[in-house]
Motif scaffolding. Structure first.
Motif, PDB file in Angstrom:
ATOM      1  N   TRP A 139       3.824  24.747 -23.897  1.00  0.00           N
ATOM      2  CA  TRP A 139       4.279  26.018 -24.487  1.00  0.00           C
ATOM      3  C   TRP A 139       3.137  26.687 -25.218  1.00  0.00           C
ATOM      4  CZ3 TRP A 139       8.877  27.939 -23.261  1.00  0.00           C
ATOM      5  CH2 TRP A 139       9.289  29.108 -23.917  1.00  0.00           C
ATOM      6  N   PRO A 140       2.830  27.962 -24.960  1.00  0.00           N
ATOM      7  CA  PRO A 140       3.550  28.824 -24.030  1.00  0.00           C
ATOM      8  C   PRO A 140       3.252  28.491 -22.571  1.00  0.00           C
ATOM      9  CG  PRO A 140       1.646  29.966 -24.893  1.00  0.00           C
ATOM     10  CD  PRO A 140       1.716  28.653 -25.633  1.00  0.00           C
TER      11      PRO A 140
ATOM     12  N   ASN B 168      20.480  29.289 -20.283  1.00  0.00           N
ATOM     13  CA  ASN B 168      19.097  28.943 -20.632  1.00  0.00           C
ATOM     14  C   ASN B 168      18.421  27.979 -19.655  1.00  0.00           C
ATOM     15  OD1 ASN B 168      19.294  30.537 -23.026  1.00  0.00           O
ATOM     16  ND2 ASN B 168      20.390  28.847 -24.002  1.00  0.00           N
TER      17      ASN B 168
ATOM     18  N   GLY C  60       8.501  26.785 -17.523  1.00  0.00           N
ATOM     19  CA  GLY C  60       8.961  27.503 -18.703  1.00  0.00           C
ATOM     20  C   GLY C  60       9.049  28.993 -18.474  1.00  0.00           C
TER      21      GLY C  60
ATOM     22  N   VAL D 210      10.232  32.919 -20.549  1.00  0.00           N
ATOM     23  CA  VAL D 210      10.401  33.562 -21.853  1.00  0.00           C
ATOM     24  C   VAL D 210      10.993  34.953 -21.690  1.00  0.00           C
ATOM     25  CG1 VAL D 210       8.482  32.334 -22.955  1.00  0.00           C
ATOM     26  CG2 VAL D 210       8.046  34.497 -21.765  1.00  0.00           C
ATOM     27  N   CYS D 211      11.525  35.458 -22.782  1.00  0.00           N
ATOM     28  CA  CYS D 211      11.800  36.893 -22.878  1.00  0.00           C
ATOM     29  C   CYS D 211      10.481  37.552 -23.237  1.00  0.00           C
ATOM     30  CB  CYS D 211      12.852  37.182 -23.941  1.00  0.00           C
ATOM     31  SG  CYS D 211      13.131  38.955 -24.206  1.00  0.00           S
TER      32      CYS D 211
ATOM     33  N   GLY E 235      13.588  31.411 -25.073  1.00  0.00           N
ATOM     34  CA  GLY E 235      12.999  30.895 -23.847  1.00  0.00           C
ATOM     35  C   GLY E 235      14.049  30.257 -22.951  1.00  0.00           C
TER      36      GLY E 235
ATOM     37  N   GLY F 156      15.532  26.983 -25.445  1.00  0.00           N
ATOM     38  CA  GLY F 156      14.197  26.483 -25.143  1.00  0.00           C
ATOM     39  C   GLY F 156      13.361  26.016 -26.306  1.00  0.00           C
TER      40      GLY F 156
END
Length: 315
Positions: A8-9, A128, A181, A183-184, A196, A268
């Motif tokens: 992450w990220p 999610n 992963g 994300v928004c 996330g 997340g």
């Protein structure tokens, strides 16, 4: 075997599918052009500061301005624009209607996920997490329930905004099994930075097995006699959350029917284990300030343990 959970990220230049591959190609081209322009500007600055009078006279004339300042940028930027639009055209085209469809709705501050049958009916509810069969294109129907959000899985697709009142289509594909992963990627207020999700790619046999288990669980009548289930309903959790087979039919929050099998909690931000779930139920506002779930710090540790134990068994 699925790969370990993402870092992450999420990495943005490590494609694992054809749609992300094109975005990455464009990103590297723009990065290279940026380095080239920076080098030219630094060279011009050196000439202006340290160059000889003769060199300044030769390079500082009207011809240099016309060629270097107008003609060259116009040609290069036009070529980049045409090439970029051509390269990324498949990100918005090529939907045949035969692909599997998943509806993803951005909410403050989580993602509602619904798997659709060929008639467009919801057959599996989730939140999610998005599960994909490897090597097959999937079309996502992107929506927003409140403000503008944005859906982005750097490994698998380009970024696409989720706009209230509209349904936008985004093709996505994973070419290898793994956990990716997402994300928004559009500021949506409050705890936007903690919004996330996970995209999980399985081979077709593994995906079919997962989907069959999820769908049968949706249709199976579950008892609500466990102490944790009774506490869940008694404290009003069913007003916001749905758990198939119980009296909990709320739609304001994530569907919890399969919570025990998810990778993360809180969209997340937490690993999904018993202790993290107890902490989230007891004081979610300390973990994700501003989210729409109240903290239940009036519950005892024993009560939190019972609720978390029951939710952890919903697979």
């Amino acid at each position: 075997m699925l790969e370990p959970l993402w870092g992450w990220p999420p990495p943005v230049l490590d494609p694992a599918g054809p749609y992300a591959e094109k975005v990455t190609t464009l990103a590297w081209a723009l990065l290279g052009m940026g380095f080239f322009v920076t080098a030219v500007v630094l060279a011009a600055l050196w000439v202006a500061v340290r160059g000889s009078p003769a060199l300044k006279a030769r390079l500082g004339g009207e011809k240099t301005v016309w060629i270097g300042g107008i003609a060259f940028p116009a040609v290069v930027l036009t070529a980049l624009l045409i090439w970029g639009l051509t390269l990324t055209a498949s990100l918005t085209r090529g939907v045949t209607g035969e692909e599997m469809r998943i509806r993803v709705t951005g909410e403050m501050w989580w993602f509602r996920v619904e798997y659709l049958d060929p008639q467009g009916r919801v057959v599996v509810h989730d939140a999610n997490e998005i599960n994909l069969p490897v090597g097959e294109p999937v079309v996502l129907e992107l929506r927003s329930a409140d403000v503008i959000h944005s859906f982005w899985v750097p490994h698998l697709s380009g970024k696409k905004d989720m706009i209230p009142g509209r349904t936008l289509l985004l093709p996505i594909q994973a070419d290898k099994a793994g956990r990716y992963g997402g994300v928004c990627a559009e500021y949506c207020g409050g705890p936007h930075a903690l919004m996330g999700f996970a995209a999980i790619a399985r081979d077709r046999a593994g995906w079919d097995k997962w989907f069959a288990a999820r769908r049968s669980a949706e249709l199976r009548e579950e008892t609500a006699s466990a102490p944790g289930a009774e506490l869940f309903l008694a404290n009003g959790c069913g007003a916001c959350h749905r758990v198939a087979g119980t009296q909990a039919n709320g739609l304001a929050g994530p569907d919890l029917t399969h919570l025990g099998s998810r990778l993360t909690l809180g969209a997340g931000i937490l690993p999904n284990n018993h202790g993290a779930l107890m902490g989230w139920i007891g004081d979610s506002q300390s973990i994700k300030p501003g989210n729409r779930m109240p903290s239940y710090n009036m519950l005892s540790a024993k009560e939190l343990d019972a609720i978390a134990d029951w939710l952890g068994q919903t697979r």
